[in-house]
Motif scaffolding. Sequence first.
Motif, PDB file in Angstrom:
ATOM      1  N   ALA A  31       0.825  -1.212   0.000  1.00 13.67           N
ATOM      2  CA  ALA A  31       0.000   0.000   0.000  1.00 13.67           C
ATOM      3  C   ALA A  31       0.858   1.261   0.000  1.00 13.67           C
ATOM      4  N   ILE A  32       1.906   1.272   0.823  1.00  9.36           N
ATOM      5  CA  ILE A  32       2.775   2.451   0.901  1.00  9.36           C
ATOM      6  C   ILE A  32       3.481   2.685  -0.431  1.00  9.36           C
ATOM      7  N   VAL A  33       4.024   1.622  -1.005  1.00  9.89           N
ATOM      8  CA  VAL A  33       4.744   1.771  -2.273  1.00  9.89           C
ATOM      9  C   VAL A  33       3.786   2.211  -3.384  1.00  9.89           C
ATOM     10  N   ALA A  34       2.601   1.603  -3.435  1.00  7.66           N
ATOM     11  CA  ALA A  34       1.642   1.951  -4.492  1.00  7.66           C
ATOM     12  C   ALA A  34       1.194   3.402  -4.377  1.00  7.66           C
ATOM     13  N   ILE A 319       2.518  -2.394  16.322  1.00  4.92           N
ATOM     14  CA  ILE A 319       3.771  -3.074  15.971  1.00  4.92           C
ATOM     15  C   ILE A 319       3.740  -3.503  14.506  1.00  4.92           C
ATOM     16  N   ILE A 320       2.619  -4.072  14.076  1.00  8.37           N
ATOM     17  CA  ILE A 320       2.478  -4.464  12.667  1.00  8.37           C
ATOM     18  C   ILE A 320       2.659  -3.257  11.758  1.00  8.37           C
ATOM     19  N   ALA A 321       2.006  -2.152  12.116  1.00  5.06           N
ATOM     20  CA  ALA A 321       2.078  -0.940  11.287  1.00  5.06           C
ATOM     21  C   ALA A 321       3.483  -0.356  11.265  1.00  5.06           C
ATOM     22  N   LEU A 322       4.169  -0.357  12.429  1.00  2.97           N
ATOM     23  CA  LEU A 322       5.526   0.197  12.487  1.00  2.97           C
ATOM     24  C   LEU A 322       6.472  -0.587  11.590  1.00  2.97           C
ATOM     25  N   ILE A 323       6.401  -1.916  11.653  1.00  4.17           N
ATOM     26  CA  ILE A 323       7.279  -2.735  10.813  1.00  4.17           C
ATOM     27  C   ILE A 323       6.954  -2.515   9.340  1.00  4.17           C
ATOM     28  N   GLY A 324       5.653  -2.564   9.002  1.00  4.80           N
ATOM     29  CA  GLY A 324       5.256  -2.364   7.610  1.00  4.80           C
ATOM     30  C   GLY A 324       5.610  -0.979   7.096  1.00  4.80           C
ATOM     31  N   ALA A 370       4.004  11.277   5.987  1.00  7.17           N
ATOM     32  CA  ALA A 370       2.572  10.972   5.941  1.00  7.17           C
ATOM     33  C   ALA A 370       2.329   9.497   5.626  1.00  7.17           C
ATOM     34  N   LEU A 371       3.121   8.952   4.680  1.00  4.83           N
ATOM     35  CA  LEU A 371       2.973   7.545   4.327  1.00  4.83           C
ATOM     36  C   LEU A 371       3.384   6.630   5.484  1.00  4.83           C
ATOM     37  N   PHE A 372       4.316   7.095   6.307  1.00  2.12           N
ATOM     38  CA  PHE A 372       4.738   6.303   7.474  1.00  2.12           C
ATOM     39  C   PHE A 372       3.655   6.299   8.554  1.00  2.12           C
ATOM     40  N   ILE A 373       3.034   7.456   8.762  1.00  5.02           N
ATOM     41  CA  ILE A 373       2.052   7.595   9.853  1.00  5.02           C
ATOM     42  C   ILE A 373       0.698   7.015   9.477  1.00  5.02           C
ATOM     43  N   LEU A 374       0.317   7.108   8.195  1.00  6.20           N
ATOM     44  CA  LEU A 374      -1.029   6.706   7.765  1.00  6.20           C
ATOM     45  C   LEU A 374      -1.373   5.258   8.135  1.00  6.20           C
ATOM     46  N   ILE A 378      -4.449   4.044  10.616  1.00 12.18           N
ATOM     47  CA  ILE A 378      -5.481   3.127  10.116  1.00 12.18           C
ATOM     48  C   ILE A 378      -5.547   1.874  10.980  1.00 12.18           C
ATOM     49  N   ASN A 379      -4.387   1.332  11.354  1.00 10.15           N
ATOM     50  CA  ASN A 379      -4.368   0.124  12.178  1.00 10.15           C
ATOM     51  C   ASN A 379      -4.985   0.367  13.552  1.00 10.15           C
ATOM     52  N   ILE A 380      -4.702   1.532  14.122  1.00  7.20           N
ATOM     53  CA  ILE A 380      -5.276   1.846  15.440  1.00  7.20           C
ATOM     54  C   ILE A 380      -6.796   1.947  15.343  1.00  7.20           C
ATOM     55  N   LEU A 381      -7.277   2.647  14.315  1.00 11.88           N
ATOM     56  CA  LEU A 381      -8.724   2.785  14.144  1.00 11.88           C
ATOM     57  C   LEU A 381      -9.387   1.431  13.869  1.00 11.88           C
ATOM     58  N   ALA A 382      -8.718   0.619  13.041  1.00  8.01           N
ATOM     59  CA  ALA A 382      -9.296  -0.676  12.692  1.00  8.01           C
ATOM     60  C   ALA A 382      -9.336  -1.633  13.876  1.00  8.01           C
ATOM     61  N   SER A 383      -8.388  -1.492  14.796  1.00 10.53           N
ATOM     62  CA  SER A 383      -8.340  -2.400  15.948  1.00 10.53           C
ATOM     63  C   SER A 383      -9.106  -1.866  17.150  1.00 10.53           C
TER      64      SER A 383
END
Length: 402
Positions: A31-34, A319-324, A370-374, A378-383
């Motif tokens: 997603a980040i690369v795209a 953690i998932i979001a930070l690594i990704g 922005a791409l790093f934080i987004l 999203i992960n926080i809101l989704a969880s």
Amino acid sequence: MRVADYFRLAWGALWERRGRTIGAIVGIIIAIVALGLALGLGQGYRTLAFGFFERVFGTNTIFLFPGENSRLTLTNVYEILNIPHVTNAVPILATTVRVTINGHTVTATLMGVTAQELEQLYGVTSLNNALLSGAPLLTPGIALVGYNVAFTSTGQQIAYPGQVIVLTTPGGTQVTYTIGGVLQSSGIGIIGLNPNNAIFIDMNTFLAQFDPGGLVNGVIIYVDSPNNVNEVTNELKALFPMDQVLNLSTLLTSINQFFTVLELFLGFIAGISFVIIGIWIFDTMMISIIQRTREFGIMRAVGFSGRSIPILLIIESVIIALIGSAIGTALLAAIVHAIPQPTNPFNPRAFASSPSITLPIVVTPIDFAALFILPIAINILASLIPALRAMRIPPAQTLRYE
């Protein structure tokens, strides 16, 4: 419980379900690369377009084109020269002709130009830089041929310097010219005039042979200073209310609107992947809660507070979001650095002549941030919803769960 303990427990839970964890991380990276490439491509073309048009049209240049029911003549050109702050006014002279070259007949636009006008049309400082072959001559009897006139649609070259071509006007008059040079492919035109489909001759010769009435297709007006462009523009609008007056500012405004729409479209298409990530995280967390119901009950029984479980789940998603995000932004930076930038993105031959991919991609530090934080947001809101649901499960029910 200490923060370090939360992260240790969260990491242990993610490692136990590493298949889902790796899938979520890969999704974030894609997603980040795209999205980064989509936005970077839009911004890159915007930057290059602005620079190209500033170089071609100049900050002190105004264009005047006839309206639907009006005409411009050489007399109007002399009137424009008398406007204060106007240093020069060059007429745009063009007509449609049939061209016979080596047994091939094509339709082209014949234009009468000066060397300066042709240089500006191709965005070069020397006419030699616009030539594919031949010499930069604009003298009586000599013509410079556009790329699409010299080459067929299959890429076969039919016109070479030194060859003789026959031009036939709409009235049936035939004129013979010698090709002085073949011009490179250009990606810019002026209000329906495509230089790739044109043949260029000396302006005075054009006026004598093809335009005795003195009609012009437009006028290029040069102003003494960029600060006076708006003043001259307003004067031209007052003198020619039925005609179209364009300067670099109005041109760049239209270009900016186009690229804004393009970036929004590309961002929307690429941003769908972030929506999928949010759904993935939501689904993963809901499944995790079902599978770990008994685990949560034991945690509550040994003294974990009601807020500990949602905090633990949110930390897992972070953690998932930070690594990704870390891998995704690093990969995006590597891709942007690895892709060579075209020197002239508006010249189709700039792409065809290079065996490697050349794309103008501009990704700023703010974009990377922005791409790093987004994905983290999203992960926080989704969880959040699954985490709150886990907090509301009664301890007795979790202990009875099988």
